[in-house]
Design a protein around this motif. Structure first.
Motif, PDB file in Angstrom:
ATOM      1  N   VAL A 259       0.867  -1.172   0.000  1.00  0.00           N
ATOM      2  CA  VAL A 259       0.000   0.000   0.000  1.00  0.00           C
ATOM      3  C   VAL A 259       0.909   1.228   0.000  1.00  0.00           C
ATOM      4  CG1 VAL A 259      -1.823   1.224   1.239  1.00  0.00           C
ATOM      5  CG2 VAL A 259      -1.748  -1.280   1.275  1.00  0.00           C
ATOM      6  N   GLU A 260       0.857   2.010  -1.095  1.00  0.00           N
ATOM      7  CA  GLU A 260       1.613   3.266  -1.155  1.00  0.00           C
ATOM      8  C   GLU A 260       0.756   4.347  -0.510  1.00  0.00           C
ATOM      9  OE1 GLU A 260       2.816   4.280  -5.145  1.00  0.00           O
ATOM     10  OE2 GLU A 260       3.534   2.257  -5.558  1.00  0.00           O
ATOM     11  N   LEU A 261       1.368   5.125   0.367  1.00  0.00           N
ATOM     12  CA  LEU A 261       0.609   6.116   1.139  1.00  0.00           C
ATOM     13  C   LEU A 261       1.208   7.508   1.030  1.00  0.00           C
ATOM     14  CD1 LEU A 261       0.399   3.878   4.309  1.00  0.00           C
ATOM     15  CD2 LEU A 261      -1.612   4.683   3.061  1.00  0.00           C
ATOM     16  N   VAL A 271      -4.346   6.806   0.877  1.00  0.00           N
ATOM     17  CA  VAL A 271      -3.818   5.720   0.043  1.00  0.00           C
ATOM     18  C   VAL A 271      -3.549   6.272  -1.347  1.00  0.00           C
ATOM     19  CG1 VAL A 271      -4.278   3.456  -0.958  1.00  0.00           C
ATOM     20  CG2 VAL A 271      -5.101   3.986   1.340  1.00  0.00           C
ATOM     21  N   ASN A 272      -2.313   6.113  -1.841  1.00  0.00           N
ATOM     22  CA  ASN A 272      -2.017   6.504  -3.221  1.00  0.00           C
ATOM     23  C   ASN A 272      -2.410   5.376  -4.158  1.00  0.00           C
ATOM     24  OD1 ASN A 272      -0.960   7.416  -5.656  1.00  0.00           O
ATOM     25  ND2 ASN A 272       1.132   6.830  -5.142  1.00  0.00           N
ATOM     26  N   GLU A 273      -1.760   4.223  -4.029  1.00  0.00           N
ATOM     27  CA  GLU A 273      -2.133   3.092  -4.887  1.00  0.00           C
ATOM     28  C   GLU A 273      -1.678   1.787  -4.273  1.00  0.00           C
ATOM     29  OE1 GLU A 273      -0.285   2.998  -8.716  1.00  0.00           O
ATOM     30  OE2 GLU A 273       1.662   3.542  -7.943  1.00  0.00           O
ATOM     31  N   LEU A 274      -2.162   0.692  -4.866  1.00  0.00           N
ATOM     32  CA  LEU A 274      -1.869  -0.649  -4.377  1.00  0.00           C
ATOM     33  C   LEU A 274      -1.029  -1.407  -5.391  1.00  0.00           C
ATOM     34  CD1 LEU A 274      -5.517  -1.652  -3.290  1.00  0.00           C
ATOM     35  CD2 LEU A 274      -3.777  -0.447  -1.925  1.00  0.00           C
TER      36      LEU A 274
HETATM   37 MG    MG Z   1       3.240   4.574  -7.254  1.00  0.00          MG
END
Ligand code: MG
Ligand code: ATP
Length: 390
Positions: A259-261, A271-274
């Motif tokens: 999980v990019e945060l 949450v940015n992206e998974l």
């Molecule tokens: Mg990214």
């Protein structure tokens, strides 16, 4: 034939994708005594040099994916953007981990964002658009600063544009369209973090320490594990881990989830992206934790105990991009290797290109900040220059 239960050393692991993530997963698998085959369109892909078999085929080639699965006891991925026919074909001959539903969701940014917000996970305000008029509306909504991202196929900041005040919707659509786009408010960032979770098919979960990441122009430049407490209070790291655990559980991922945060200026997590594969921000785990992300990937997809993912020692990595090989300056590898605790990781990619990840450096430190300073010092020696963006 499908199997359930533990897949033990001696068995064959198939990997869709033979880039650096497939290569490092294959190296971990080999050290456990597995045999490995990969499928990749590039005959000289990085995994090529460390696997038993490399099937050269497009990711959309369902017959080739079925062939990979027929010769494997389990199939996993190192990239998400595999067409669904190929995923289904593989899944009918061997367990595909993570599952097809997690992969289809994560490989489509619009679906992923909608799922995140519907499930109550915090993310930046966004709109999904598929024509110029809707894009113009969204640019207006998120005026004066937003990111427009292709829903499918982007990575390392490719397939996206940051749009300021004078953005012309027709021009942006001509560049990124046709197809679905996600328009996201630009968040003033205090920091970027990521959390890696490994999950076995039967549900056991291991959550790695939180990584603290530095991107330039959409590309990860360096990452340190764990996030330094001077920058990120312990409680926020714990919240990030809880968030990631909850997403992994709801998605029922079999394998890895990153999980990019974002941390916004108010100190809140978004949450940015998974990603459901090994992740660049956890290359530190080859040095920093008892079980690395690549081992955890193998253990999780083989339905084995995940092991201890706790911190042994802080570590940092810096990416080596193709630009370094394209510059006139020679790289001082020998002198750099004199830096204490330093390791060089090269992916054996034949063609350096600007922004292409060719390898990384890793180093340890008594504290995360010391590890980060040390790896950046080594990078300076290697490149014989000071990069102000680092
Ligand atoms: Mg990214
Ligand atoms: P990856 O290589 O992780 O797959 P990607 O191409 O999918 O990257 P994103 O993760 O969407 O791209 O964005 C890359 C980087 O751009 C982020 O890590 C962040 O630094 C910046 N960025 C993207 N979206 C936003 C946003 N809405 N607000 C602020 N910064 C952003």
């Amino acid at each position: 034939m499908k199997r359930s239960g533990a897949i033990l050393p001696g068995a064959v692991i198939g990997i869709l994708g033979g880039g650096q993530l497939g290569r490092m997963t294959a190296m971990a698998a080999r050290s456990y005594g597995y045999r490995v085959q990969v499928l990749d369109p590039e005959p000289a892909c990085p995994a090529r040099f460390v696997v038993d078999t490399c099937i050269c085929a497009d990711f959309g080639d369902a017959r080739a994916a079925a062939g990979l699965a027929r010769g494997s006891d389990v199939v996993t991925v190192e990239i998400e953007s595999i067409p669904s026919d190929a995923l289904r074909a593989a899944d009918s001959y061997a367990p595909l981990r993570p599952g097809t539903s997690a992969l289809s969701l994560v490989s489509d940014r619009a679906l992923q964002k909608k799922w995140l917000s519907r499930s109550g996970f915090p993310c930046a305000p966004f709109q999904v658009v598929s024509d110029v008029a809707a894009l113009a509306d969204a640019l207006q909504t998120f005026f004066p600063d937003c990111f427009v991202k292709r829903s499918q196929g982007g990575y390392d900041g490719r397939g996206q544009l940051r749009c300021g005040t004078a953005a012309d919707a027709a021009q942006v659509f001509a560049e990124l369209g046709p197809g679905t786009l996600v328009v996201e408010q630009a968040i003033p960032l205090a920091a970027e973090l990521s959390v890696l979770v490994a999950r076995r098919p039967r549900g056991d979960i291991a959550v790695f320490p939180v990584a603290y990441n530095h991107h330039v122009g959409g590309i990860l430049r360096w990452s340190v594990l764990p996030a330094p407490q001077e920058e990120i209070p312990f409680r926020l790291s714990e919240q990030a881990q809880e968030l990631a655990r909850s997403i992994a559980e709801q998605l029922a991922v079999e394998g890895l989830l990153t999980v990019e945060l974002f941390v916004n200026r108010e100190g809140a997590l978004l949450v940015n992206e998974l990603a459901v594969r090994p992740h660049n921000t956890f290359h530190t785990t080859e040095r920093a934790t008892c079980v690395s992300q690549f081992e955890a990937h193998v253990r999780a997809v083989c339905d084995l105990p995940l092991g201890d993912v706790s911190l042994v020692k802080p570590a940092a990595i810096v990416n080596l991009l193709g630009d370094l090989w394209l510059a006139d300056r020679p790289l001082d590898v020998a002198q750099m290797l004199d830096v204490p605790t330093l390791r060089l990781h090269l992916y054996e990619k034949a063609k350096p290109k600007p922004g292409r990840k060719m390898g990384h450096l890793s180093a340890l430190g008594e504290t995360p900040t010391k590890a980060r300073d040390r790896v950046l010092h080594a990078y300076q020696i290697l490149t014989q220059t000071i990069d102000p963006k680092l």
